[in-house]
Design an enzyme around this catalytic site. Sequence first.
Site, PDB file in Angstrom:
ATOM      1  N   LYS A 215      39.256  55.506  42.930  1.00 36.66           N
ATOM      2  CA  LYS A 215      40.943  54.974  43.448  1.00 36.66           C
ATOM      3  C   LYS A 215      41.627  56.749  42.442  1.00 36.66           C
ATOM      4  CE  LYS A 215      45.389  54.524  43.948  1.00 36.66           C
ATOM      5  NZ  LYS A 215      45.869  54.536  45.761  1.00 36.66           N
TER       6      LYS A 215
ATOM      7  N   THR B 230      46.611  50.671  40.837  1.00 39.75           N
ATOM      8  CA  THR B 230      45.714  51.792  40.098  1.00 39.75           C
ATOM      9  C   THR B 230      45.878  51.658  38.464  1.00 39.75           C
ATOM     10  OG1 THR B 230      46.362  53.112  42.460  1.00 39.75           O
ATOM     11  CG2 THR B 230      45.991  54.487  40.156  1.00 39.75           C
TER      12      THR B 230
ATOM     13  N   LYS C 110      50.555  61.082  36.613  1.00 42.41           N
ATOM     14  CA  LYS C 110      50.273  60.200  35.541  1.00 42.41           C
ATOM     15  C   LYS C 110      48.909  60.459  35.913  1.00 42.41           C
ATOM     16  CE  LYS C 110      51.052  55.334  36.558  1.00 42.41           C
ATOM     17  NZ  LYS C 110      49.582  55.057  37.412  1.00 42.41           N
TER      18      LYS C 110
END
Lengths: 292, 292, 292, 292
Positions: free
Chosen positions: A169, A93, A238
């Site tokens: 994602k 990711t 994040k």
Amino acid sequence: MRVGFLGLGGMGAAMAANLIKAGHEVTVWNRSPAPADRLAAMGGRKAESPAAAAGGEILISMLADDAATKAVLVEGGALDRLAAGALHVNMATVSMALAKELTALHEARGQGYVAAPVLGRVDVAVAGKLNILAAGPAALLDRAEPLFAAMGQRTWRFGERPEQANAVKLAANFMLASAIEAMGEAAALVQGHEVAPASFLEMISSTLFAAPAYKGYGAMIAEKRYSPVGFKLPLGLKDVRLAQEAGFAANVPMPFASVIRDNFLDALANGDGELDWAALAKVAARRAGQQD
Amino acid sequence: MRVGFLGLGGMGAAMAANLIKAGHEVTVWNRSPAPADRLAAMGGRKAESPAAAAGGEILISMLADDAATKAVLVEGGALDRLAAGALHVNMATVSMALAKELTALHEARGQGYVAAPVLGRVDVAVAGKLNILAAGPAALLDRAEPLFAAMGQRTWRFGERPEQANAVKLAANFMLASAIEAMGEAAALVQGHEVAPASFLEMISSTLFAAPAYKGYGAMIAEKRYSPVGFKLPLGLKDVRLAQEAGFAANVPMPFASVIRDNFLDALANGDGELDWAALAKVAARRAGQQD
Amino acid sequence: MRVGFLGLGGMGAAMAANLIKAGHEVTVWNRSPAPADRLAAMGGRKAESPAAAAGGEILISMLADDAATKAVLVEGGALDRLAAGALHVNMATVSMALAKELTALHEARGQGYVAAPVLGRVDVAVAGKLNILAAGPAALLDRAEPLFAAMGQRTWRFGERPEQANAVKLAANFMLASAIEAMGEAAALVQGHEVAPASFLEMISSTLFAAPAYKGYGAMIAEKRYSPVGFKLPLGLKDVRLAQEAGFAANVPMPFASVIRDNFLDALANGDGELDWAALAKVAARRAGQQD
Amino acid sequence: MRVGFLGLGGMGAAMAANLIKAGHEVTVWNRSPAPADRLAAMGGRKAESPAAAAGGEILISMLADDAATKAVLVEGGALDRLAAGALHVNMATVSMALAKELTALHEARGQGYVAAPVLGRVDVAVAGKLNILAAGPAALLDRAEPLFAAMGQRTWRFGERPEQANAVKLAANFMLASAIEAMGEAAALVQGHEVAPASFLEMISSTLFAAPAYKGYGAMIAEKRYSPVGFKLPLGLKDVRLAQEAGFAANVPMPFASVIRDNFLDALANGDGELDWAALAKVAARRAGQQD
């Protein structure tokens, strides 16, 4: 196929193991050597450097974040070693910006690059049941498909540009965070009227929201059990920030993402940075004066 | 049991029909007579006034909102007619404030009052598979249980005070609206990067979010199909405002509810008031400049 | 003093001119040469490269953003040319991250570095009436004070670390954006009830909010006059994002900043990117269905 | 003129005193008698009931909120006593909904009704320097103008419908709350980087935001001095909720109002309900982990 695999954390190790079991010739590298030794014991080959793992037809990376990915690929020499015509499948990711940058770097060297981040935790990876979110040129994705088949239950394709898979994602993780926040607020609301959040969450995740995301996180919130950690809170922040950056790049306002970002910061500022990201629900409770 | 039933909209008519089928003696009233006629044809008795329906052991009401509930019960004479010792089961989605007010009004007359709003649309009501969210004194809920069993698949109890069930119902609707908003923002994000929202929503509602709420609304958003209307947008706003009022009453900040409220107002101001509340997703798209 | 000055946009040119008028020996550089020629005609010296301007005791930079600052200082050679013991005063609005990075770069070379961003538009700069927001070691700020005195009406000191001044400047710009947003929402509210926003804004900026920020932006909103541009909307978004990053670095939730960010994105997505940042008020109006 | 005056809190008493000083014949009523006695000592007449104060040409009310206003006017008999053709000037901050309701009630009796809420605290009222925000039929406002002149420095007219003045007053209070919230977030931001909020707030309220609203609240936030109370926090929440209702009535999304509402609830839930509404800034600090 001759495959290199960079990054053997919980997810990466499970995925590489499934490739070995499926009969592929897998050369693995990890920053700390123990996981690579374990894979070697299962039939893999241990590389002493990222570059040493990049000599095959396909290179897979599953590294922690943008910084680790860039460090291993560029400074670690993997990119330089990868042959023209070979393919790099990035399953981590990472940001859309890094995806674009890597696409250009590979193109300049005549290498293929696709993105294929995954949905599923370690147990799902071990079972080879990941959902693989892929994007990149179709011909390249076709080449990787036998590997995807060994690691996942299904590959979903989202476009010709690798960074599109990263957008998907990030959107998925944003939806998970939204589900946690919604449960947190709803739990605080019913608690405020002396209804046990556990009762409410059991009901809701057995009826309208009878889905894995709600059952798992709902139970954590109901039990106020935010460790052991499945996905650490700062990683949640994040990813929400990466989603916001992806939104910025396309002029997409995301007010839910904004709320989540601010609440994650609240959590960090108030000492919950070591907990699972489901501790977002603690913020809703604390703001409502519902102390533990 | 001898039961009165006030309010024969889509939901109420299906619920009353199931009571009749279960062998109860049901006297029905509705503002417009046609639905009452249909129930009468099934074996019910048609009352000419709310009061005329309130002569039995249990009175059920399933009226549109706070105003209708109060009008029918108080001005319509049902409350005056209901015997001391009889029980009123309010199954509508009303405010916590009204629930408290009605609790007091019934207590003053020696009547029982419980709240039992439901989860499920008309098709679920027809099938007798509603989830019933109940609160009130346990002995009173016990008395209503045979009726609940005829209308629903399961009764969930949330406390001794009727308004607690209303808090739960408002929290559930808030979670539905949150799911819609999250899908809307995520769809706008991926669309902004040229990924088809339909592909994304199909994936997400087949994996992490494989739940009724996501499958149904996800399909509507994917197809931009906001009519025919299942639940009209202004009703969604009404319920979110009631959730906010419930939050206010217990000092519970609900930033997601605030975002949803503002986005519903945006939808109304921009002409989408006749659509299903899933059109919340149109707001996210329009704000991102993604015109149809 | 012998001063170098990098960056002669509207602000920089006015500030450099005031240094020349005050008798300092000023060597100026600008990417496009015309502004440097004008300053030379006033008594300055024109440098052919950033490095050529960095030979004096003090180097001032007033460049567009992080990228321009870094390009001119590092690639442009100014940093290499600046003598050990000399002082660089960065007066631009840059990120806290860049401020920290530059502090370290200068320290490594034995050069001084302070930050001194300013409040005030071009007319204020021309008049030498800027408010200077300074941070850095006190002894270094003392050295720069004669220059500050020539450019500003007052120097405000906020700490020993340069990036603290950048935090203050970002906080100030955040407050300006908040004032614009608040006026935009309030204007939409009264317009929604058929009160002319111009009447409301005149009243409010003559009474409780009789301050420069409200009078100036209030008039623009009242007249729906968002060009000519004083401060372009994407620059407003840039600064709010920098404020959010500064908040992130210290775990400070800023929900107003989040709202503003999302509304700036809405403005960009809907075609207002060429307007003054006061066009934030157009978003509030459009969301309320108040088309022009 | 013969004037009745209902409601002698700090504001009302000062306003009524100025009417007496200007030579009007003022009959006053207050729920607790002491303030009425004081006004009587200054030359007013004390009424024993609201009705007894309503016999003149003009009736002014300055009551605490919607509930008090309705109770005094309707149950207190003032409305019944007020002559057809007489004028009621409501100077309190009430909801738009009540303003509309009162307009209809007066119309039905042939009485005039205008709204004229004010800007300014008690000291300003004492000095006769209020800003009066008026709306209603022009001819009626003309009749009240001599009274306004005795109480205020200026009358601002906003429309023919009384509730328009209430919209303006709510918009003004919303802007005050927004200014407090913006200062609170900015103070937390700079504090997070070890800049004293007091330094920042002094600077900002001496420069861009050199306005009464910022100077007063800025000093309170800088000194963390939230008592004695000028305007109590729950009243701030009340007014923001009324602003939200006014927004709802006209489909105006107000995301800043939403943030403020949630933060006020946070403040109440965390024990700050007895403080001045400037304590909104405590919420921003607490969420950033900046404990006292």
